[in-house]
Design a protein around this motif. Structure first.
Motif, PDB file in Angstrom:
ATOM      1  N   TYR A   1       0.823  -1.211   0.000  1.00 52.89           N
ATOM      2  CA  TYR A   1       0.000   0.000   0.000  1.00 52.89           C
ATOM      3  C   TYR A   1       0.859   1.263   0.000  1.00 52.89           C
ATOM      4  N   LYS A   2       2.054   1.197   0.597  1.00 53.12           N
ATOM      5  CA  LYS A   2       2.915   2.373   0.695  1.00 53.12           C
ATOM      6  C   LYS A   2       3.346   2.890  -0.678  1.00 53.12           C
ATOM      7  N   SER A   3       3.423   1.985  -1.662  1.00 48.85           N
ATOM      8  CA  SER A   3       3.942   2.331  -2.983  1.00 48.85           C
ATOM      9  C   SER A   3       2.840   2.536  -4.019  1.00 48.85           C
ATOM     10  N   LEU A   4       1.589   2.587  -3.594  1.00 49.78           N
ATOM     11  CA  LEU A   4       0.487   2.725  -4.547  1.00 49.78           C
ATOM     12  C   LEU A   4       0.532   4.099  -5.212  1.00 49.78           C
ATOM     13  N   ILE A   5       0.772   4.121  -6.517  1.00 49.42           N
ATOM     14  CA  ILE A   5       0.823   5.372  -7.281  1.00 49.42           C
ATOM     15  C   ILE A   5       0.126   5.162  -8.624  1.00 49.42           C
ATOM     16  N   VAL A   6       0.048   6.225  -9.419  1.00 45.04           N
ATOM     17  CA  VAL A   6      -0.594   6.182 -10.738  1.00 45.04           C
ATOM     18  C   VAL A   6       0.359   6.736 -11.777  1.00 45.04           C
TER      19      VAL A   6
ATOM     20  N   ILE B   1      -2.344   1.685 -12.297  1.00 43.36           N
ATOM     21  CA  ILE B   1      -1.882   1.813 -10.919  1.00 43.36           C
ATOM     22  C   ILE B   1      -0.630   0.947 -10.779  1.00 43.36           C
ATOM     23  N   TYR B   2       0.324   1.461 -10.029  1.00 41.91           N
ATOM     24  CA  TYR B   2       1.588   0.766  -9.794  1.00 41.91           C
ATOM     25  C   TYR B   2       1.763   0.544  -8.297  1.00 41.91           C
ATOM     26  N   THR B   3       2.563  -0.463  -7.953  1.00 41.99           N
ATOM     27  CA  THR B   3       3.039  -0.607  -6.586  1.00 41.99           C
ATOM     28  C   THR B   3       4.334  -1.416  -6.597  1.00 41.99           C
ATOM     29  N   TYR B   4       5.000  -1.426  -5.448  1.00 40.64           N
ATOM     30  CA  TYR B   4       6.229  -2.213  -5.291  1.00 40.64           C
ATOM     31  C   TYR B   4       5.901  -3.355  -4.347  1.00 40.64           C
ATOM     32  N   ASN B   5       6.024  -4.565  -4.862  1.00 44.02           N
ATOM     33  CA  ASN B   5       5.510  -5.723  -4.142  1.00 44.02           C
ATOM     34  C   ASN B   5       6.534  -6.847  -4.135  1.00 44.02           C
ATOM     35  N   ASN B   6       7.049  -7.191  -2.924  1.00 48.86           N
ATOM     36  CA  ASN B   6       7.988  -8.310  -2.776  1.00 48.86           C
ATOM     37  C   ASN B   6       9.175  -8.201  -3.737  1.00 48.86           C
ATOM     38  N   GLY B   7       9.737  -6.999  -3.860  1.00 50.81           N
ATOM     39  CA  GLY B   7      10.928  -6.805  -4.684  1.00 50.81           C
ATOM     40  C   GLY B   7      10.659  -6.541  -6.148  1.00 50.81           C
ATOM     41  N   SER B   8       9.399  -6.427  -6.542  1.00 51.78           N
ATOM     42  CA  SER B   8       9.072  -6.226  -7.957  1.00 51.78           C
ATOM     43  C   SER B   8       8.203  -4.985  -8.150  1.00 51.78           C
ATOM     44  N   VAL B   9       8.434  -4.289  -9.260  1.00 51.48           N
ATOM     45  CA  VAL B   9       7.549  -3.212  -9.693  1.00 51.48           C
ATOM     46  C   VAL B   9       6.447  -3.847 -10.514  1.00 51.48           C
ATOM     47  N   ILE B  10       5.194  -3.655 -10.110  1.00 49.62           N
ATOM     48  CA  ILE B  10       4.065  -4.271 -10.811  1.00 49.62           C
ATOM     49  C   ILE B  10       3.033  -3.205 -11.154  1.00 49.62           C
TER      50      ILE B  10
ATOM     51  N   TRP C   1      -2.406  -8.243 -12.660  1.00 51.20           N
ATOM     52  CA  TRP C   1      -1.180  -7.484 -12.446  1.00 51.20           C
ATOM     53  C   TRP C   1      -0.054  -8.028 -13.309  1.00 51.20           C
ATOM     54  N   GLU C   2       0.782  -7.103 -13.765  1.00 50.02           N
ATOM     55  CA  GLU C   2       1.923  -7.435 -14.630  1.00 50.02           C
ATOM     56  C   GLU C   2       3.213  -7.009 -13.947  1.00 50.02           C
ATOM     57  N   THR C   3       4.198  -7.912 -13.915  1.00 52.08           N
ATOM     58  CA  THR C   3       5.503  -7.566 -13.364  1.00 52.08           C
ATOM     59  C   THR C   3       6.293  -6.770 -14.399  1.00 52.08           C
TER      60      THR C   3
ATOM     61  N   THR D   1      13.126   0.879  -2.330  1.00 55.28           N
ATOM     62  CA  THR D   1      12.459   0.940  -1.031  1.00 55.28           C
ATOM     63  C   THR D   1      10.961   1.078  -1.214  1.00 55.28           C
ATOM     64  N   ARG D   2      10.566   2.018  -2.099  1.00 51.09           N
ATOM     65  CA  ARG D   2       9.152   2.208  -2.441  1.00 51.09           C
ATOM     66  C   ARG D   2       9.032   3.113  -3.654  1.00 51.09           C
ATOM     67  N   LEU D   3       7.898   3.010  -4.350  1.00 52.45           N
ATOM     68  CA  LEU D   3       7.557   3.973  -5.396  1.00 52.45           C
ATOM     69  C   LEU D   3       6.978   5.206  -4.726  1.00 52.45           C
ATOM     70  N   VAL D   4       7.241   6.382  -5.299  1.00 55.57           N
ATOM     71  CA  VAL D   4       6.742   7.612  -4.661  1.00 55.57           C
ATOM     72  C   VAL D   4       5.866   8.462  -5.571  1.00 55.57           C
ATOM     73  N   GLY D   5       5.987   8.306  -6.899  1.00 52.06           N
ATOM     74  CA  GLY D   5       5.147   9.133  -7.751  1.00 52.06           C
ATOM     75  C   GLY D   5       5.566   9.060  -9.201  1.00 52.06           C
ATOM     76  N   SER D   6       4.923   9.894 -10.035  1.00 45.54           N
ATOM     77  CA  SER D   6       5.209   9.868 -11.462  1.00 45.54           C
ATOM     78  C   SER D   6       4.900  11.209 -12.092  1.00 45.54           C
ATOM     79  N   THR D   7       5.408  11.393 -13.304  1.00 45.17           N
ATOM     80  CA  THR D   7       5.030  12.499 -14.174  1.00 45.17           C
ATOM     81  C   THR D   7       4.564  11.866 -15.482  1.00 45.17           C
ATOM     82  N   THR D   8       4.332  12.661 -16.494  1.00 45.29           N
ATOM     83  CA  THR D   8       3.912  12.102 -17.772  1.00 45.29           C
ATOM     84  C   THR D   8       5.034  11.319 -18.443  1.00 45.29           C
TER      85      THR D   8
END
Length: 469
Positions: free
Chosen positions: A229-234, A239-248, A256-258, A265-272
């Motif tokens: 949940y800490k890495s939930l971004i758009v 929607i993206y998150t960092y889960n068990n060592g993978s960006v999905i 979900w796609e790896t 450590t975590r995803l924090v955000g994005s731009t275009t």
């Protein structure tokens, strides 16, 4: 009373003929020229009646009449569609039924106004007020009286007070959301996604941005960690998150796609154009939607980076194309017990060909900054309009803030954070200090989702919610 237009034009032609005849008697050199074309060339309004709301020191509401200069509001004239309108509406409280306007025409064409109740036409006068509570038809006749152009004139007045905020509550408490001990929410396309934990089990919910009661639980096709949940971004439609060592990533929260297996450590955000994440090396970025990552340049010590409750906001530059102003705000961990303020960093992201890679810089709190970002439990920050809105529970470390006592707004990209008196908590608000989510959706509305009570609130500031055409 208004005269028929045929009578007005006949009288004008007769007077013109007499004038020409007289001119010919007095001089053989004077010739009067009549133009067959005309158009309205300018339209403006002046000082108008204005009904203003005020509140006395005792809290009593009242309305009084005054005046307000509206000459600075620009009116566009669309000659092809023959429409005249102000794209920036006049303030709420302007009396649209009594408007003094100034109108000019090409080649001194005669300007008339059509009645609201009949086909009667009356000459326009700059000293007579016009009822613009509904669009009005203005006509301008050429000097020959053989043709006219008709325009629909709109004088737009706001129907809502600009600086006003309202909350709407759900009709019932959502028990599934009430049971979440931690959570984070995001908005993408037409949905709100909410990820959190219940008893050490990761949970994911979604609802339409038009329904604060339509929550449904989603079952991802991969096992989610309790930190996901800490890495939930758009980014884009995903929607993206960092889960068990993978960006999905996922479009619907179910499939979900790896994307990569990157040490983060975590995803924090994005731009275009880029994804951003925290790592032991500092801030990393990806230009290919998370497949590969590089370490960004940092101008200050990595120990000043936030590690908890991290939020990244992106603002398109108003002066440079392909450029974004980034703000990173969050808290350091509990070992920094003397921190009273959140950690704020900034970066100018330049994406034009040949542009330089600008570094991240820490926003040091100077003595003259009286409004630093407070260090709050579960600090949440969202982009709202042209500003950043922040909210949180009780103060952490050296911060003595009371839980949920203030909403903070930053209008200077994270440098100062002032409490906003316009916004107040919903009536009956109950929330766990460490379990809530603040989300700004794609319709310029703010969602406040509460663990412990299961309440969901949705509201907006009127002027932010207004559509800009």
């Amino acid at each position: 009373c208004a005269l028929p237009i045929w009578y007005i034009l006949s009288l004008a032609a007769l007077l013109s003929a007499i004038f020409v005849f007289t001119s010919c008697l007095n001089s053989d050199n004077e010739v009067t020229t009549y133009y067959g074309d005309t158009a309205i060339t300018s339209f403006s309004v002046g000082t108008l009646k204005y009904y203003k709301h005020t509140t006395s020191s005792k809290g009593k509401d009242s309305v009084y009449q005054t005046t307000l200069s509206c000459s600075g509001y620009k009116f566009y004239i669309d000659q092809a569609k023959r429409e005249i309108y102000n794209p920036d509406s006049l303030p709420y409280g302007i009396d649209g039924k009594k408007v003094l306007c100034s109108v000019s025409s090409k080649n001194s064409g005669s300007i008339v106004i059509k009645s609201l109740t009949s086909d009667t036409l009356a000459y326009y006068s700059s000293t007579d007020s016009v009822n613009f509570s509904t669009p009005r038809e203005f006509r301008v006749y050429n000097q020959e009286g053989t043709a006219y152009r008709a325009y629909k004139v709109h004088v737009n007045v706001h129907k809502e007070v600009a600086d006003s905020f309202n909350w709407d509550a759900t009709s019932a408490v959502n028990e599934n959301i009430a049971a979440l001990s931690v959570m984070k929410g995001v908005a993408v396309n037409s949905q709100i996604f909410l990820m959190g934990n219940n008893g050490g089990v990761a949970k994911l919910f979604a609802t339409s941005q038009n329904s604060i009661t339509g929550w449904s639980e989603l079952t991802p096709d991969i096992a989610m960690s309790t930190d996901a949940y800490k890495s939930l971004i758009v980014k884009g439609d995903y929607i993206y998150t960092y889960n068990n060592g993978s960006v999905i990533k996922s479009k619907d929260g179910k499939s979900w796609e790896t994307v990569s297996n990157e040490p983060l450590t975590r995803l924090v955000g994005s731009t275009t154009t880029k994804l951003y994440a925290l790592s032991v090396s500092g801030i990393k970025s990806s230009v290919d939607d998370g497949s590969t990552w590089t370490v960004d340049v940092m101008d200050d010590a990595l120990t000043l980076l936030p590690t908890d409750n991290v939020n990244m906001l992106s603002f398109a530059s108003l002066v440079n194309d392909n450029t974004n102003n980034l703000v990173l705000v969050g808290n350091r961990d509990a070992s920094y017990s003397t921190d009273a303020y959140a950690m704020v960093w900034g970066k100018v992201e330049e994406n034009a060909t040949g542009s330089e890679n600008q570094p991240w810089a820490y926003y040091n709190i100077t003595d003259d900054n009286k409004y630093p970002a407070p260090r709050l439990t579960n600090l949440q920050a969202v982009k709202y309009g042209d500003a950043i809105m922040a909210f949180g529970g009780s103060g952490l470390g050296a911060s003595t803030e009371t839980a949920f006592s203030k909403f903070y707004m930053s209008y200077d990209k994270g440098i100062t954070w002032q409490s906003d008196s316009l916004m107040s908590l919903p009536i009956g608000f109950k929330c766990a200090s460490s379990s809530f989510a603040l989300v700004a959706d794609n319709n310029s509305c703010v969602w406040l989702i509460c663990g412990g009570s299961g309440q969901i609130w949705k509201g907006h500031i009127n002027q932010v919610n207004w559509k800009k055409d």
